[in-house]
Scaffold this active site. Structure first.
Site, PDB file in Angstrom:
ATOM      1  N   ASP A 110      66.342  27.275 -50.089  1.00  0.00           N
ATOM      2  CA  ASP A 110      64.742  28.054 -50.114  1.00  0.00           C
ATOM      3  C   ASP A 110      66.050  29.156 -50.489  1.00  0.00           C
ATOM      4  O   ASP A 110      65.202  30.517 -50.559  1.00  0.00           O
ATOM      5  CB  ASP A 110      65.191  28.764 -48.214  1.00  0.00           C
ATOM      6  CG  ASP A 110      66.210  28.403 -47.820  1.00  0.00           C
ATOM      7  OD1 ASP A 110      67.264  28.127 -48.229  1.00  0.00           O
ATOM      8  OD2 ASP A 110      66.412  29.715 -47.319  1.00  0.00           O
ATOM      9  N   GLU A 111      65.986  28.815 -52.252  1.00  0.00           N
ATOM     10  CA  GLU A 111      66.599  29.916 -52.542  1.00  0.00           C
ATOM     11  C   GLU A 111      66.201  29.997 -53.619  1.00  0.00           C
ATOM     12  O   GLU A 111      65.584  28.982 -54.654  1.00  0.00           O
ATOM     13  CB  GLU A 111      68.136  29.755 -53.279  1.00  0.00           C
ATOM     14  CG  GLU A 111      69.130  30.403 -53.532  1.00  0.00           C
ATOM     15  CD  GLU A 111      70.202  30.348 -54.170  1.00  0.00           C
ATOM     16  OE1 GLU A 111      71.307  31.527 -55.222  1.00  0.00           O
ATOM     17  OE2 GLU A 111      70.581  29.160 -54.023  1.00  0.00           O
TER      18      GLU A 111
END
Length: 214
Positions: A110-111
């Site tokens: 989720d970066e």
């Protein structure tokens, strides 16, 4: 003359075929460099484009963002819900970056990251408010909304003030600070002194350091 025209006529379909093949190959290569879930650039092509942008000088903003409580979404609603949230977040970021003539990428999990050109600090603050508002909109999934939010860190670049690795590191630190305070965004104004401990060249607590997912 007729022999020349005949030869040219015979060569046209072949040239056209090579042109189509070349276009197909370029599209295949570009597709392989895109994240299949979000359509954003993967880490290496994102960094390649970001470095080229920095080399052109002037003012830039480098952003790093993480979703808040993403593990909870995965654990309680399932991976399909998590994938939906990742996809929507990436597409929202991608549209925002495109509107600002920038480039965005999914670094993993989720970066995400983005680089936006032509910035003054006041405009950066205003646009971070706008981006946060977009990213924090609920994501529809299976007939119900999933509440989402993101923490964003930004590093402000002026010509000669740092390379991409430094800017990403400082933006990541500010993202971490924002996450500790419940989300939102923060801007790094100093690039020379790390604010958070380093392990293996990355912020302590980041993936690939202590085995702890951030």
């Amino acid at each position: 003359m007729s022999h020349t025209m005949t030869a040219l006529s015979a060569a046209l379909p072949l040239a056209s075929g090579w042109s189509v093949h070349s276009l197909w190959m370029r599209r295949r290569i570009e597709t392989a460099r895109r994240d299949p879930l979000t359509g954003l650039w993967t880490r290496d092509p994102f960094e390649e484009r970001a470095r080229k942008s920095l080399a052109r000088g002037s003012q830039r903003a480098v952003l790093v963002l993480d979703l808040d409580r993403f593990k909870v979404i995965n654990d309680t609603l399932g991976h399909a819900a998590g994938d939906t949230v990742i996809r929507e977040t990436g597409q929202r970021l991608g549209r925002w970056a495109e509107e600002h003539a920038g480039v965005a990428g999914r670094l993993g999990g989720d970066e995400f990251a983005a680089l936006i050109p032509g910035y003054g600090i006041d405009k950066l603050r205003a646009d971070l408010f706008m981006l946060t508002g977009r990213l924090d909109q609920p994501v529809p999934f299976d007939g119900r909304p999933i509440e989402v939010s993101a923490s964003i860190g930004a590093a402000y670049y002026r010509t000669g003030t740092g390379d991409l690795s430094t800017l990403l590191r400082r933006a990541d630190e500010q993202m971490y600070r924002a996450k500790q305070r419940g989300g939102g965004w923060r801007i790094a104004h100093r690039l020379s002194v790390p604010e958070v401990g380093t392990v293996n060249g990355r912020r302590d607590g980041r993936r690939g350091t202590n085995g702890v997912a951030a």
